[in-house]
Design a protein around this motif. Structure first.
Motif, PDB file in Angstrom:
ATOM      1  N   LEU A 115      -6.964 -13.140   4.067  1.00  0.00           N
ATOM      2  CA  LEU A 115      -6.439 -11.777   4.037  1.00  0.00           C
ATOM      3  C   LEU A 115      -4.971 -11.758   4.454  1.00  0.00           C
ATOM      4  O   LEU A 115      -4.510 -12.590   5.236  1.00  0.00           O
ATOM      5  CB  LEU A 115      -7.233 -10.875   4.971  1.00  0.00           C
ATOM      6  N   GLY A 116      -4.234 -10.770   3.956  1.00  0.00           N
ATOM      7  CA  GLY A 116      -2.884 -10.504   4.435  1.00  0.00           C
ATOM      8  C   GLY A 116      -1.811 -11.319   3.747  1.00  0.00           C
ATOM      9  O   GLY A 116      -2.064 -12.347   3.138  1.00  0.00           O
ATOM     10  N   PHE A 117      -0.562 -10.812   3.869  1.00  0.00           N
ATOM     11  CA  PHE A 117       0.509 -11.445   3.111  1.00  0.00           C
ATOM     12  C   PHE A 117       1.885 -11.326   3.744  1.00  0.00           C
ATOM     13  O   PHE A 117       2.812 -12.040   3.355  1.00  0.00           O
ATOM     14  CB  PHE A 117       0.571 -10.834   1.709  1.00  0.00           C
ATOM     15  N   TRP A 118       2.103 -10.430   4.709  1.00  0.00           N
ATOM     16  CA  TRP A 118       3.486 -10.136   5.056  1.00  0.00           C
ATOM     17  C   TRP A 118       3.647 -10.082   6.565  1.00  0.00           C
ATOM     18  O   TRP A 118       3.515 -11.085   7.241  1.00  0.00           O
ATOM     19  CB  TRP A 118       3.890  -8.814   4.395  1.00  0.00           C
ATOM     20  N   SER A 119       3.953  -8.920   7.101  1.00  0.00           N
ATOM     21  CA  SER A 119       4.159  -8.784   8.541  1.00  0.00           C
ATOM     22  C   SER A 119       2.819  -8.749   9.245  1.00  0.00           C
ATOM     23  O   SER A 119       1.766  -8.805   8.618  1.00  0.00           O
ATOM     24  CB  SER A 119       4.914  -7.480   8.832  1.00  0.00           C
ATOM     25  N   GLY A 120       2.858  -8.634  10.578  1.00  0.00           N
ATOM     26  CA  GLY A 120       1.611  -8.537  11.311  1.00  0.00           C
ATOM     27  C   GLY A 120       0.762  -7.363  10.861  1.00  0.00           C
ATOM     28  O   GLY A 120      -0.457  -7.463  10.756  1.00  0.00           O
ATOM     29  N   ASN A 121       1.417  -6.240  10.563  1.00  0.00           N
ATOM     30  CA  ASN A 121       0.685  -5.038  10.160  1.00  0.00           C
ATOM     31  C   ASN A 121      -0.105  -5.245   8.875  1.00  0.00           C
ATOM     32  O   ASN A 121      -1.160  -4.636   8.679  1.00  0.00           O
ATOM     33  CB  ASN A 121       1.647  -3.863   9.973  1.00  0.00           C
ATOM     34  N   THR A 122       0.400  -6.045   7.991  1.00  0.00           N
ATOM     35  CA  THR A 122      -0.277  -6.320   6.723  1.00  0.00           C
ATOM     36  C   THR A 122      -0.633  -7.803   6.621  1.00  0.00           C
ATOM     37  O   THR A 122      -0.783  -8.344   5.529  1.00  0.00           O
ATOM     38  CB  THR A 122       0.608  -5.918   5.523  1.00  0.00           C
ATOM     39  N   GLY A 123      -0.779  -8.445   7.779  1.00  0.00           N
ATOM     40  CA  GLY A 123      -0.925  -9.894   7.805  1.00  0.00           C
ATOM     41  C   GLY A 123      -2.343 -10.408   7.753  1.00  0.00           C
ATOM     42  O   GLY A 123      -2.536 -11.619   7.730  1.00  0.00           O
ATOM     43  N   GLY A 124      -3.337  -9.547   7.748  1.00  0.00           N
ATOM     44  CA  GLY A 124      -4.712 -10.024   7.696  1.00  0.00           C
ATOM     45  C   GLY A 124      -5.646  -9.043   8.353  1.00  0.00           C
ATOM     46  O   GLY A 124      -5.990  -8.013   7.787  1.00  0.00           O
ATOM     47  N   LEU A 125      -6.047  -9.341   9.585  1.00  0.00           N
ATOM     48  CA  LEU A 125      -6.801  -8.406  10.412  1.00  0.00           C
ATOM     49  C   LEU A 125      -5.834  -7.895  11.471  1.00  0.00           C
ATOM     50  O   LEU A 125      -5.431  -8.638  12.366  1.00  0.00           O
ATOM     51  CB  LEU A 125      -7.999  -9.094  11.071  1.00  0.00           C
ATOM     52  N   ALA A 126      -5.427  -6.643  11.352  1.00  0.00           N
ATOM     53  CA  ALA A 126      -4.396  -6.080  12.226  1.00  0.00           C
ATOM     54  C   ALA A 126      -4.950  -4.888  12.986  1.00  0.00           C
ATOM     55  O   ALA A 126      -5.612  -4.018  12.413  1.00  0.00           O
ATOM     56  CB  ALA A 126      -3.174  -5.649  11.418  1.00  0.00           C
ATOM     57  N   LEU A 127      -4.674  -4.852  14.272  1.00  0.00           N
ATOM     58  CA  LEU A 127      -5.077  -3.756  15.150  1.00  0.00           C
ATOM     59  C   LEU A 127      -3.811  -3.233  15.797  1.00  0.00           C
ATOM     60  O   LEU A 127      -3.201  -3.915  16.621  1.00  0.00           O
ATOM     61  CB  LEU A 127      -6.060  -4.259  16.209  1.00  0.00           C
ATOM     62  N   THR A 128      -3.386  -2.055  15.408  1.00  0.00           N
ATOM     63  CA  THR A 128      -2.105  -1.552  15.872  1.00  0.00           C
ATOM     64  C   THR A 128      -2.205  -0.097  16.291  1.00  0.00           C
ATOM     65  O   THR A 128      -3.103   0.632  15.873  1.00  0.00           O
ATOM     66  CB  THR A 128      -1.031  -1.655  14.763  1.00  0.00           C
ATOM     67  N   GLY A 129      -1.227   0.309  17.089  1.00  0.00           N
ATOM     68  CA  GLY A 129      -1.056   1.728  17.351  1.00  0.00           C
ATOM     69  C   GLY A 129      -0.273   2.353  16.220  1.00  0.00           C
ATOM     70  O   GLY A 129      -0.193   1.802  15.112  1.00  0.00           O
ATOM     71  N   THR A 130       0.360   3.459  16.489  1.00  0.00           N
ATOM     72  CA  THR A 130       1.084   4.161  15.440  1.00  0.00           C
ATOM     73  C   THR A 130       2.544   3.750  15.371  1.00  0.00           C
ATOM     74  O   THR A 130       3.251   4.169  14.470  1.00  0.00           O
ATOM     75  CB  THR A 130       1.007   5.674  15.667  1.00  0.00           C
ATOM     76  N   GLN A 131       3.000   2.933  16.312  1.00  0.00           N
ATOM     77  CA  GLN A 131       4.382   2.477  16.276  1.00  0.00           C
ATOM     78  C   GLN A 131       4.505   1.275  15.359  1.00  0.00           C
ATOM     79  O   GLN A 131       3.554   0.553  15.107  1.00  0.00           O
ATOM     80  CB  GLN A 131       4.860   2.108  17.687  1.00  0.00           C
ATOM     81  N   THR A 132       5.722   1.032  14.867  1.00  0.00           N
ATOM     82  CA  THR A 132       5.934  -0.133  14.023  1.00  0.00           C
ATOM     83  C   THR A 132       6.018  -1.379  14.885  1.00  0.00           C
ATOM     84  O   THR A 132       6.325  -1.334  16.068  1.00  0.00           O
ATOM     85  CB  THR A 132       7.238  -0.007  13.229  1.00  0.00           C
TER      86      THR A 132
END
Length: 232
Positions: A115-132
């Motif tokens: 899974l995923g291709f780019w930054s951490g946010n779109t890198g696979g399995l990502a768990l983030t808040g609303t900030q970049t």
């Protein structure tokens, strides 16, 4: 929303191709107040369509994600090239990912593949808040790749013929999901419980940023293209 609900609501884009194997050809966004409940004692494989003409993802935007298999029969998520009937190993044209943004996830006995291709946010399995989050220096040497993120209501342009009191997620003003300004849709951070995971071949195995509380235990992360487990 359960597996049965997805089959009933989207019979053309969540298709059971073999017993316990589903092809997802339309992205899923889980909003506040909604829960995507993927629990199946016998395990289940979800092939997220991911090929050169586009890819699908599962994004929890303030809602809840519950995934639970068993120790011997996991719930499996895989980026799948349906045109070639093989895993999608090409990251140059984007690739499916799973992201929990400002919500809650409970994921146990699950597998995430390629899974995923780019930054951490779109890198696979990502768990983030609303900030970049930073791309962690990914780029072509000329500078960091600009981050792709959810714009705040004050930054987004007004839709043609509409007002500026909303923003658009995952689409154009005509096809996207409009969120009302000041609705408090997203919580600040992300909360998650992860246990018994097998993560193989992701860009980022598990990426965590702006978390309220995230616990990861008894899991294996291997063959990550960029990094394995990142608490950013």
């Amino acid at each position: 929303y359960t597996e049965e609900d997805l089959v009933a609501l989207a019979p053309l884009t969540f298709v059971e191709t073999a017993p316990g194997v589903f092809l997802l050809s339309e992205s899923i966004v889980v909003g506040e107040g909604a829960t995507l409940d993927l629990r199946r004692p016998g395990g289940m494989r979800i092939a997220l369509a991911s090929q050169d003409n586009g890819f699908t993802s599962i994004v929890v935007a303030g809602g809840n994600l519950v995934v639970k298999g068993t120790t011997t029969e996991h719930i499996v998520f895989e980026a799948w090239d349906a045109q070639r009937s093989e895993p999608d190993l090409d990251t140059s044209d984007g690739r499916s990912y799973v992201r929990v943004m400002g919500g809650y996830a409970s994921i146990t006995d699950a597998t995430f593949l390629n899974l995923g291709f780019w930054s951490g946010n779109t890198g696979g399995l990502a768990l983030t808040g609303t900030q970049t989050a930073s791309t962690l220096g990914l780029g072509d040497g000329a500078g960091e790749i600009p981050e792709v993120y959810l714009e705040t209501p004050g930054d987004v342009a007004a839709p043609v013929g509409g007002t500026d009191d909303g923003l658009v997620v995952d689409g154009t003003a005509d096809t996207g999901i409009a969120l009302t300004r000041g609705s408090g849709l997203y919580s600040t951070g992300v909360t998650a419980w992860l246990s018994g995971l097998t993560v193989t071949g992701n860009a980022f195995g598990v990426f965590v940023s702006d978390a309220s509380s995230v616990e990861l235990q008894s899991s294996t992360v291997t063959q990550s293209l960029v990094d394995g487990v990142v608490f950013h």
